[in-house]
Design a protein around this motif. Sequence first.
Motif, PDB file in Angstrom:
ATOM      1  N   CYS A 150     -36.286 -71.896  15.127  1.00 20.40           N
ATOM      2  CA  CYS A 150     -35.634 -71.243  16.222  1.00 20.40           C
ATOM      3  C   CYS A 150     -34.418 -70.237  15.560  1.00 20.40           C
ATOM      4  N   LYS A 151     -34.654 -68.985  15.391  1.00 20.09           N
ATOM      5  CA  LYS A 151     -33.857 -67.935  14.842  1.00 20.09           C
ATOM      6  C   LYS A 151     -32.594 -67.505  15.679  1.00 20.09           C
ATOM      7  N   SER A 152     -31.529 -67.502  15.173  1.00 21.02           N
ATOM      8  CA  SER A 152     -30.377 -67.282  15.867  1.00 21.02           C
ATOM      9  C   SER A 152     -30.144 -65.721  15.277  1.00 21.02           C
ATOM     10  N   LEU A 153     -30.098 -64.640  16.159  1.00 20.59           N
ATOM     11  CA  LEU A 153     -29.929 -63.261  15.694  1.00 20.59           C
ATOM     12  C   LEU A 153     -28.650 -62.727  16.699  1.00 20.59           C
ATOM     13  N   GLU A 206     -16.434 -65.422  13.441  1.00 18.27           N
ATOM     14  CA  GLU A 206     -16.251 -66.793  13.653  1.00 18.27           C
ATOM     15  C   GLU A 206     -17.085 -67.158  14.835  1.00 18.27           C
ATOM     16  N   HIS A 207     -17.251 -66.313  15.855  1.00 22.78           N
ATOM     17  CA  HIS A 207     -18.034 -66.801  16.777  1.00 22.78           C
ATOM     18  C   HIS A 207     -19.506 -66.670  16.457  1.00 22.78           C
ATOM     19  N   SER A 256     -24.450 -66.138   4.229  1.00 21.30           N
ATOM     20  CA  SER A 256     -23.476 -67.158   4.536  1.00 21.30           C
ATOM     21  C   SER A 256     -23.962 -68.116   5.315  1.00 21.30           C
ATOM     22  N   GLY A 257     -25.120 -67.934   6.151  1.00 18.26           N
ATOM     23  CA  GLY A 257     -25.749 -68.880   7.057  1.00 18.26           C
ATOM     24  C   GLY A 257     -25.092 -68.546   8.705  1.00 18.26           C
ATOM     25  N   ASP A 258     -24.254 -67.355   8.680  1.00 16.49           N
ATOM     26  CA  ASP A 258     -23.894 -67.284   9.952  1.00 16.49           C
ATOM     27  C   ASP A 258     -24.430 -66.617  11.023  1.00 16.49           C
ATOM     28  N   ALA A 259     -25.772 -66.154  10.568  1.00 11.77           N
ATOM     29  CA  ALA A 259     -26.718 -65.790  11.538  1.00 11.77           C
ATOM     30  C   ALA A 259     -28.146 -65.639  10.742  1.00 11.77           C
ATOM     31  N   THR A 312     -24.554 -69.742  15.930  1.00 15.11           N
ATOM     32  CA  THR A 312     -25.565 -70.195  14.769  1.00 15.11           C
ATOM     33  C   THR A 312     -25.688 -71.446  14.673  1.00 15.11           C
ATOM     34  N   LEU A 313     -24.469 -72.151  14.525  1.00 16.27           N
ATOM     35  CA  LEU A 313     -24.118 -73.814  14.283  1.00 16.27           C
ATOM     36  C   LEU A 313     -24.747 -74.451  15.273  1.00 16.27           C
TER      37      LEU A 313
END
Length: 437
Positions: A275-278, A252-253, A388-391, A258-259
Amino acid sequence: MSSRHMNLAGFLIAGPVAHSHALWRNPSHEVPFLTTEYYVEVARKLEQGKFDLIFFADRLAIADRYGNDKEVGIRHGDQDSTRMDPVPILGALAATTRHIGLGATRSTTYDQPYHLAREFRTIDHLSNGRAAWNVVTSMNDGEAMNFGVESHLSHDQRYDRAEEFMELIFKLWDSWEEGALRLDRGKGIYADPAKVHYVNHDGAYFKSRGPLNIPAGPQGRPVIIQAGASDRGRAFAVKWAEVIFNISPTREHMKRSTLGVREETERLKRPAGSCKSLTAIMPFVGRTREEAQEKRDLANSLVDPMVGLSTLAAHSNVDLSMLDLDAPVEQLQSSGTQSLIAMASRIAKDNSLSLREIGRKYGESVLVPQLCGTAGQIADELADIFTSGDADGFVVSPAFLPDSFAEFADGVVPELQRLGVFRKDYTAATLRGHLHT
């Protein structure tokens, strides 16, 4: 097959530990973390696994916030007990690898833009376009005292300085236009002066005439990495960075982090995906899930709670020695890494953990989630997070070196490739190219 691929980064510190404080206590072999060969072996293994980049976290002081003394951190080998300068190591890796991106940390609080502009442009040339700068603002009084300052700048002051630092370093990197370097041997013309520009920067924190004394690099500007997670930190990160690294203890975090990056990217009118969220993970790979859990339990058993508390005190910039080790933690204060300490405080409170227990948990992984399973099970979990787009990808943090990276590159990467969510080979010439193909 997915039309986009996840990004993978390998996390390192040029010293005895990473997020895992058990790293140097590897029961299988010695860990020669003071040698060139060690880092070359690690980088080559990650390159074999087609990772986008390797990057080194760094700080500029030992950790002596716990008890305001060096005793605990030095005795047990905490995260700051030894940190070699990572930039010279990148020079060695530039000469011994061909594809993987090379990142190092430098501080906007204790360095000068002109100096850093030269360092990272040099690495970018020597690596043929693979340089990355992990931007930090630095966070505690130990660092301040090493640079002749009695106490650290406030959180917002650090970011004010960092904003101007980025403005100036970008001006310096842009001071040589592409094509300025002529190298006309016949006419004796080295470069076109009309394409090399003074910057004449005069700001609140910095003054610099420029131009930079190194021609434009293969990437133009090196790739920027950042890990800001407070509201101010995220705004700064998304404004300047192409890779944002987060530590998220739960799925969830991860999703919220990422959102938050994507919403800030849209607010700043940056292109989607720029801008990539890793998110960080610590994998334990076994022939069965049970074997992987045994590996995790062995690594965690090597962590002394005090070593975790030493790092936690350094990260929070608060002396935790005044608190009862065996009393439940109510609220941890921080004038350092605010988001990470808030997470530690919440985990301790939600699980009724004592200070000693949260120290052990922090020492095990600095709250990086530990994933256990077969190569296929871990690949499935990562693919699900990604699709799922979470990262946008993962920062792989090793429990042991080079062991953890070898298991991931040899086992998990082929499974990710089979699932169609990760590249089978490098197709771009630069790190920026890796990140966007």
